[in-house]
Write an enzyme that holds these catalytic residues in place. Structure first.
Site, PDB file in Angstrom:
ATOM      1  N   LYS A 181       0.849  -1.053   0.030  1.00  0.00           N
ATOM      2  CA  LYS A 181      -0.022  -0.016   0.101  1.00  0.00           C
ATOM      3  C   LYS A 181       0.808   1.241  -0.130  1.00  0.00           C
ATOM      4  O   LYS A 181       0.675   2.388  -0.770  1.00  0.00           O
ATOM      5  CB  LYS A 181      -0.698   0.035   1.364  1.00  0.00           C
ATOM      6  CG  LYS A 181      -1.840   1.180   1.346  1.00  0.00           C
ATOM      7  CD  LYS A 181      -2.770   0.962   2.327  1.00  0.00           C
ATOM      8  CE  LYS A 181      -3.402   2.305   2.816  1.00  0.00           C
ATOM      9  NZ  LYS A 181      -4.360   2.209   3.943  1.00  0.00           N
TER      10      LYS A 181
ATOM     11  N   GLU B  60      10.631  -4.680   4.496  1.00  0.00           N
ATOM     12  CA  GLU B  60      10.793  -6.125   3.827  1.00  0.00           C
ATOM     13  C   GLU B  60      10.343  -6.154   2.638  1.00  0.00           C
ATOM     14  O   GLU B  60      11.193  -6.966   1.636  1.00  0.00           O
ATOM     15  CB  GLU B  60       9.491  -6.660   4.672  1.00  0.00           C
ATOM     16  CG  GLU B  60      10.126  -7.003   6.042  1.00  0.00           C
ATOM     17  CD  GLU B  60       9.245  -5.939   6.998  1.00  0.00           C
ATOM     18  OE1 GLU B  60       9.128  -4.980   6.617  1.00  0.00           O
ATOM     19  OE2 GLU B  60       9.052  -6.210   8.228  1.00  0.00           O
TER      20      GLU B  60
ATOM     21  N   GLU C 234      -4.285  -6.671  14.943  1.00  0.00           N
ATOM     22  CA  GLU C 234      -3.966  -5.523  14.653  1.00  0.00           C
ATOM     23  C   GLU C 234      -5.043  -4.579  14.705  1.00  0.00           C
ATOM     24  O   GLU C 234      -4.784  -3.219  14.790  1.00  0.00           O
ATOM     25  CB  GLU C 234      -3.380  -5.459  13.052  1.00  0.00           C
ATOM     26  CG  GLU C 234      -2.471  -4.260  12.804  1.00  0.00           C
ATOM     27  CD  GLU C 234      -1.471  -4.425  11.531  1.00  0.00           C
ATOM     28  OE1 GLU C 234      -0.427  -4.938  11.454  1.00  0.00           O
ATOM     29  OE2 GLU C 234      -2.160  -4.300  10.486  1.00  0.00           O
TER      30      GLU C 234
ATOM     31  N   LYS D  95       9.639  -0.375  14.132  1.00  0.00           N
ATOM     32  CA  LYS D  95      10.155  -0.109  12.453  1.00  0.00           C
ATOM     33  C   LYS D  95      11.446   0.986  12.855  1.00  0.00           C
ATOM     34  O   LYS D  95      12.217   0.936  12.115  1.00  0.00           O
ATOM     35  CB  LYS D  95       9.010   0.389  11.646  1.00  0.00           C
ATOM     36  CG  LYS D  95       8.149  -0.734  11.370  1.00  0.00           C
ATOM     37  CD  LYS D  95       7.101  -0.035  10.424  1.00  0.00           C
ATOM     38  CE  LYS D  95       5.873  -0.815   9.921  1.00  0.00           C
ATOM     39  NZ  LYS D  95       4.761  -0.105   9.197  1.00  0.00           N
TER      40      LYS D  95
ATOM     41  N   GLY E 190      -4.630  -2.068   5.051  1.00  0.00           N
ATOM     42  CA  GLY E 190      -3.907  -3.066   4.496  1.00  0.00           C
ATOM     43  C   GLY E 190      -4.638  -4.356   4.885  1.00  0.00           C
ATOM     44  O   GLY E 190      -4.670  -5.493   3.954  1.00  0.00           O
ATOM     45  N   ARG E 191      -5.149  -4.761   6.203  1.00  0.00           N
ATOM     46  CA  ARG E 191      -5.503  -6.031   6.577  1.00  0.00           C
ATOM     47  C   ARG E 191      -7.042  -6.445   6.022  1.00  0.00           C
ATOM     48  O   ARG E 191      -7.623  -7.278   6.176  1.00  0.00           O
ATOM     49  CB  ARG E 191      -5.357  -5.929   8.238  1.00  0.00           C
ATOM     50  CG  ARG E 191      -6.166  -5.108   8.835  1.00  0.00           C
ATOM     51  CD  ARG E 191      -5.868  -5.120  10.314  1.00  0.00           C
ATOM     52  NE  ARG E 191      -6.442  -4.125  11.060  1.00  0.00           N
ATOM     53  CZ  ARG E 191      -5.687  -2.727  11.123  1.00  0.00           C
ATOM     54  NH1 ARG E 191      -4.462  -2.674  10.453  1.00  0.00           N
ATOM     55  NH2 ARG E 191      -6.173  -1.798  12.020  1.00  0.00           N
TER      56      ARG E 191
END
Ligand code: F6P
Length: 537
Positions: free
Chosen positions: A205, A211, A351, A502, A265-266
């Protein structure tokens, strides 16, 4: 506003005091129509809620709580494109992505349906050109191996669905997933790929995720080393809401399939992020998947709360989480195709609702999202069910199964179902000491062989695992998560909790990779680990 200070919450707490001593055995004995009353069906999904520690009086109180928390109003706000993701100032419109009735949905006064349909059409055209060989690799060969490079929501959903729907795959297509920054992951996958027939989908996204960017760069180097730098345009496409960053990576605009910041995202597997699914199962099956989602969306949107499957599933979870103090939920699919479903739901649920501040930013002093875990049955039976049956923790279980097998091995499918039913019966009713005595069991062993029972489970069924039933099943859980987020008064659509790690990783990385021995800014405890890494290279 804290949910626990509401009158309906206090009512529930009071009800729990007397209800907690009731057993499932008593509940079934006292109401012969319990099974009928507590089974509900919608959008092809049939749920038997009867082996749970609740009854109509508790359900009534839970629904009163949902009403007091304005669940219906908040649900309607989501469906109508209001910016309910307050901390990111965004609408939450995954339901628009599969809005098969195509009714307008407005964000900032603009109907989002035309852009959704336009991208879908592009995705369908692209898929057709891959399948019919019109779109070829650099050397003129058909592209038959899809490698999706993404992580979290840009991986788990497509990975779970392509695995689940492998009986529906288009002939000749293969689909692989690379997510982990661990270099072993991409190495293992590339080892099995032929550059001439491989298509990479860079799914991100933000198009900034460490990663994914690292793995995408490795894939690009691997491909160009074998086929030359001009191979990128025919072997790489991007799925992203960040067109600029995808272009900077070297993917041409025509090869970028966009989605929007109002897709979390999920919750993104029905956006362009689902291209791997579409390529793997084809347009017709993909549309069926969307229809399944849409049917459950419509049910969630319109059914009265008493009949509303995601609402009931969500409220049941609140009842266990906050009153019985159950800390986890086991997801137990009795279908090997759903092997990745628990992992997918871990992100979806944890999440979303793993939060400890309210929508108003106040600290929360009650339990929110549970731990989600699980494995397919019957494998789990020979691993962790011991703890569910006889351990000290209450673990509410979702047992998921399909009446008809996808493969023609009916006898073995009946074995699976016998286990599926037996496990729920054993959990609910157990086996008491007097039965064992009557059977002449060695008295010394009776305590070990006794099953307390009274351990809750929910049976979630569909006729067969199809793209449509899978869509409905996923949407069921999405809206269950939504329901619980409203009750706990958390923002289910942000994920600030992933940021600190992060940030720290980006501070630590230079020390590891450039051998800078400058550890002043590094936490002492981390310095030990850094030293171990550096001295063992
Ligand atoms: O780090 C968490 C997260 O932001 C998830 O919410 C998301 O699904 C995942 O990372 C991947 O993000 P992106 O699609 O932007 O690469």
């Amino acid at each position: 506003m804290k949910t626990t200070s509401l009158p309906t919450w206090k009512e529930l707490a009071k009800a729990y005091e007397s209800f907690q001593t009731k057993t499932l055995k008593e509940l079934f004995l006292s109401n012969p129509s319990r099974s009928n009353e507590l089974t509900k069906e919608a959008a092809g999904i049939y749920i038997d809620f009867s082996r749970n520690l609740w009854d109509s009086s508790i359900i009534e109180k839970l629904i009163a709580l949902a009403k007091e928390m304005k669940l219906e109003e908040k649900r309607d706000a989501m469906f109508s494109g209001e910016k309910i993701n307050k901390t990111e100032d965004r609408a939450v419109l995954h339901v628009a992505l599969r809005n098969r009735s195509n009714t307008p949905i407005y964000v900032d006064g603009k109907d989002v349906m035309p852009q959704i349909n336009e991208v879908l059409d592009r995705l369908f055209r692209f898929t057709k050109s891959i399948h019919n060989g019109e779109w070829k690799g650099k050397t003129g060969k058909k592209l038959t191996t899809i490698v999706n490079i993404g992580i979290g929501g840009s991986d788990l959903g497509p990975h779970m669905v392509t695995y689940a729907l492998q009986e529906y795959k288009q002939e000749g297509m293969e689909c692989k997933f690379v997510s982990n920054v661990d270099p072993n992951h991409i190495t293992m996958v590339l080892r099995e790929c032929d550059p001439e027939t491989t298509l990479f989908l860079i799914a991100s996204k933000t198009f900034t995720t460490q990663e994914t960017m690292a793995n995408a760069a490795i894939a690009k180097t691997w491909l160009t080393a074998k086929l030359g730098s001009d191979a990128v345009s025919s072997h790489f496409v991007a799925l992203s809401s960040n067109i600029e960053k995808a272009c900077t990576f070297g993917i041409t605009k025509e090869n970028i399939f966009p989605f929007w910041n109002w897709v979390g995202g999920r919750y993104s597997l029905t956006s362009a992020i689902g291209l791997s699914i579409l390529l793997y199962i084809g347009e017709t099956n993909f549309k069926e998947l969307l229809t399944g989602f849409h049917e459950m969306d419509q049910h969630f949107k319109t059914a009265p709360l008493e009949e509303n499957l995601p609402v009931l599933l969500g409220l049941l979870g609140v009842w266990y989480n906050n009153f019985y103090q159950a800390t986890s939920v086991a997801i137990l699919p009795y279908d090997q195709h759903l092997a990745y479903f628990p992992a997918y739901l871990q992100q979806g649920d944890m999440e979303s609702n793993g939060k400890s501040v309210t929508q108003e930013g106040e600290a929360i002093d009650y339990q929110t999202g549970p731990i989600i875990w699980g494995e397919p049955g019957t494998n789990g039976q020979h691993a962790f069910y011991q703890l569910i049956h006889q351990g000290t923790k209450m673990i509410p279980c979702d047992f998921i199964a399909f009446a008809k097998p996808c493969v023609p091995l009916e006898e073995q499918h009946a074995m699976l179902w016998a286990n599926f039913i037996a496990q729920q019966e054993a959990l609910a009713f157990g086996r008491n000491a007097s039965y064992l005595q009557e059977k002449g069991v060695d008295p010394a062993l009776i305590p070990y062989k006794t099953f307390s029972g009274n351990r809750p489970s929910t049976a979630i069924l569909a006729k067969q695992l199809t793209p449509r039933s899978l869509g409905s099943l996923i949407a069921l859980y999405e809206h269950k998560i939504f329901t619980q987020g409203i009750i706990w008064n958390v923002c289910s659509f942000d994920q600030w909790g992933v940021e600190l790690g992060k940030e720290l990783a980006s501070k630590i990385l230079p020390v590891l990779s450039s051998n800078v021995k400058e550890l002043n800014n590094i936490e002492k405890s981390s310095a030990t680990l850094i030293n171990y890494f550096l001295t063992n290279q």
